[in-house]
Design a protein around this motif. Sequence first.
Motif, PDB file in Angstrom:
ATOM      1  N   SER A 259      -7.840  10.863   2.639  1.00 52.51           N
ATOM      2  CA  SER A 259      -7.039   9.949   1.814  1.00 52.51           C
ATOM      3  C   SER A 259      -5.600   9.882   2.319  1.00 52.51           C
ATOM      4  O   SER A 259      -4.877   8.952   1.998  1.00 52.51           O
ATOM      5  N   GLU A 260      -5.192  10.871   3.098  1.00 51.64           N
ATOM      6  CA  GLU A 260      -3.832  10.824   3.660  1.00 51.64           C
ATOM      7  C   GLU A 260      -3.667   9.666   4.645  1.00 51.64           C
ATOM      8  O   GLU A 260      -2.562   9.273   4.966  1.00 51.64           O
TER       9      GLU A 260
ATOM     10  N   HIS B 135      -9.533  14.733   0.551  1.00 50.65           N
ATOM     11  CA  HIS B 135      -8.070  14.695   0.419  1.00 50.65           C
ATOM     12  C   HIS B 135      -7.421  14.410   1.774  1.00 50.65           C
ATOM     13  O   HIS B 135      -6.527  13.582   1.883  1.00 50.65           O
TER      14      HIS B 135
ATOM     15  N   GLN C  77      -6.821   0.789  -1.403  1.00 49.44           N
ATOM     16  CA  GLN C  77      -7.792   0.248  -0.462  1.00 49.44           C
ATOM     17  C   GLN C  77      -8.005  -1.246  -0.702  1.00 49.44           C
ATOM     18  O   GLN C  77      -8.071  -2.034   0.243  1.00 49.44           O
TER      19      GLN C  77
ATOM     20  N   ILE D 233      -6.975   5.567  -4.948  1.00 51.81           N
ATOM     21  CA  ILE D 233      -7.434   5.281  -3.577  1.00 51.81           C
ATOM     22  C   ILE D 233      -8.118   3.913  -3.546  1.00 51.81           C
ATOM     23  O   ILE D 233      -7.860   3.084  -2.669  1.00 51.81           O
TER      24      ILE D 233
ATOM     25  N   MET E 136       0.830  -1.209   0.000  1.00 53.36           N
ATOM     26  CA  MET E 136       0.000   0.000   0.000  1.00 53.36           C
ATOM     27  C   MET E 136       0.868   1.265   0.000  1.00 53.36           C
ATOM     28  O   MET E 136       0.442   2.318  -0.466  1.00 53.36           O
TER      29      MET E 136
ATOM     30  N   SER F 178     -10.753   5.068   3.678  1.00 51.86           N
ATOM     31  CA  SER F 178     -10.642   5.202   2.218  1.00 51.86           C
ATOM     32  C   SER F 178     -12.027   5.243   1.580  1.00 51.86           C
ATOM     33  O   SER F 178     -12.244   5.982   0.620  1.00 51.86           O
TER      34      SER F 178
ATOM     35  N   ALA G  32       2.436   3.626  12.043  1.00 57.98           N
ATOM     36  CA  ALA G  32       0.977   3.513  12.004  1.00 57.98           C
ATOM     37  C   ALA G  32       0.495   2.629  13.152  1.00 57.98           C
ATOM     38  O   ALA G  32      -0.500   2.934  13.816  1.00 57.98           O
TER      39      ALA G  32
ATOM     40  N   ARG H 175       5.054   1.351   8.646  1.00 55.80           N
ATOM     41  CA  ARG H 175       4.096   0.411   9.233  1.00 55.80           C
ATOM     42  C   ARG H 175       4.147   0.475  10.756  1.00 55.80           C
ATOM     43  O   ARG H 175       3.124   0.433  11.431  1.00 55.80           O
TER      44      ARG H 175
ATOM     45  N   CYS I 270      -4.671   6.632   4.077  1.00 58.89           N
ATOM     46  CA  CYS I 270      -4.622   5.349   3.382  1.00 58.89           C
ATOM     47  C   CYS I 270      -3.238   4.706   3.540  1.00 58.89           C
ATOM     48  O   CYS I 270      -2.244   5.222   3.042  1.00 58.89           O
ATOM     49  N   GLY I 271      -3.191   3.601   4.247  1.00 57.29           N
ATOM     50  CA  GLY I 271      -1.916   2.937   4.525  1.00 57.29           C
ATOM     51  C   GLY I 271      -1.363   3.273   5.888  1.00 57.29           C
ATOM     52  O   GLY I 271      -0.332   2.741   6.292  1.00 57.29           O
ATOM     53  N   HIS I 272      -2.016   4.171   6.619  1.00 57.48           N
ATOM     54  CA  HIS I 272      -1.478   4.605   7.903  1.00 57.48           C
ATOM     55  C   HIS I 272      -2.488   4.552   9.039  1.00 57.48           C
ATOM     56  O   HIS I 272      -2.288   5.160  10.085  1.00 57.48           O
TER      57      HIS I 272
END
Lengths: 322, 103, 279
Positions: free
Chosen positions: C53-54, C50, A82, A78, A58, C69, A297, A294, C56-58
Amino acid sequence: MPETTRPLPTDDPTQVAAFEARIAAGESIEPKDWMPERYRRQLTRMMSQHAHSEIVGMLPEGNWITRAPSLRRKLSLIAKVQDEAGHGLYIYCGTETLGVDRFDLYNQLLDGTAKYSSIFNYPTLAWADMGVIGWLVDGAAIVNQTILAKTSYGPYARAMVRICKEENFHKRQGYEICMTLAKGTPAQREMLQDAVNRFWWPSLMMFGPSDTHSPNTAELLKWRVKRKTNDELRQRFINLTVPQAQELGITLPDPDLRYNAETKNWDFGTIDWSEFQEVIAGNGPCNRERLEARRAAHDEGRWVRDAAAAHAAKRSQATAAA
Amino acid sequence: MSDVTGAPVGDSHWPLWEVFTQENQGQPFEHAGSVHATDAEHALQNARDVYARRGEAVNLWVVPSAAITASAPSDAGPFFDPGNDKAYRHPQFYIAPRGIRIF
Amino acid sequence: MAESEELGIATGEAQAGGRAVAGASRGPVLGPPLVEYLLRLGDDRLILGHRLSEWCGHGPILEEDIALSNMALDLIGQAASLLRLAGEAEGQGRDEDALAYWRDGVRFRNALLMELPKGDFGFTVVRQFLVSAQSVFLWEALLASTHEGLAGVAAKAIKEAKYHLRHASEWVVRLGDGTPESHDRVQRALDDCWRYTGELFAQDEVDAAVAALGITVDMASIRARWDQVVDDVLQRATLTRPADGPMRHGGRVGRHTEHLGHLLSVMQSVARAHPGATW
């Protein structure tokens, strides 16, 4: 991985024979079926690596979500990233049927003991990378996964069927980006060619080491976890991809690439496996950054996960008291 | 500490829920996969986002994984085979004259 | 309206002639009310989408990456439709991409709340909650808009907004009534967001002009319903509703925070590096 530190229990030979007869008969193995401990561990290793790859995967594309140059591209990027989260989740959930917990697997990723696909340790440097990743990297993944959809372990196969259905859009959106750039301005074409130059060889490495150097292949084939060898899949990918590259009017960075009329294959140059080994060993361009992202997060999300768990506990206590 | 599903919580190990989706009204629910969530409403929301992104469902069930009891594959013979030779449970077992519609 | 007097907004043509140094409008020049109104709706969703969307992945957990998302996709999809309508209303051949990628910050019309950095997950869900509650009631009203295109967008967006509200409300409650740390974090996020909420309901002559045509409604009725939902969820979340102090305004007329410029410099970078290119 801990699997190497724990001794393998010896399996009952009659049970192994019965298991292998089932595999040979083309039956699929379900979670509660008896299976050799080696089979369980190989699957756990392979499935969790696959899931980790989706999750780490991702990041290189997520890197361009905020910069996608049109709203349509932003939406599809996106949706694609996703999907990768979703695919990681499907495979983790398949792995959990083998009696492991997703959080434990995830911790192995975070502490660096688990592996993931080396391709995601390369940086994404330009918008064209979004096209080329979709085209080549997802293209390679689809070749792999189409075969995995027939793997002997039921939950893995079912996850793959679902994933293959969804990933078709990934490859198409990637190729569409490439096509748009190929028809675009000189700067766009240059951007595309540069991205292809960077991603071509790493994409070929995605199929793993050559069969002669792949320690796991024989066993995985015997148990039909894998259905084709790394080299067979790699060749199939190249044969599919070359005409697509010709259509785009770009060159593939391999002077030895030529059609072999006898074998009907595209012969290709020698892969630099030392680079592959370096990246696997953690010395790729972005290994450190990927894991750090990762970890960040995960660490920054801990209070959230704890709070949700605490809230659920309070609520169930309140229900019990009422 | 444990939650409704009997699974331990804390240290961010959220319990596992199995997700079943119904693709169209009137069709049976099929197992789609699983999600981690802290409670039923949470599981429902996660299932919606994970398994119905492409409009694959008009209804969802979520069930704590721990609440599912499965038949053991080793018992498959005694469990299911006795159902195989009861031909009289199937309509083809019975003879009807040609040209007559029984239903 | 009080706030537009303060800002000295001039609608229509600037009053000053070309060479005159004195006498220029003190405020920004606004376009026709319908265009302005559609830009406000569209930019709110573009900028908030927007920001989402920041993530996404976090996200804090995989399931939540997917959920955030989904909301980003809904909002950016709505933005694309709304900006297309704005471009049509403007009639100068600008499509949604021209408006999203080729306007400078002062031309953006989103409320300030949308452009604030994503912050921690608590901030993200609190903002999402406050905005979604406004959106649900606004879309509900816009279903009956005399502007056919807008009513069409509302029909789709209302379902999306209702889910966003449900999702965000649940998270506000979970975090508010979770651990002491999570409670403090979301209370702080709520306090930080609060002074930007007034702008979600503010009305100036742009709103009045479109309301007079039946395109939109009086925001006061929406505010009342918003108050109710907010009070209800905050109570379940054991959070304290902040007092209504001075409110921050300016986004609707292009007077933004410094954050928007940075957001746009990222968002527009590829498009602007290649003028005339198609993607």
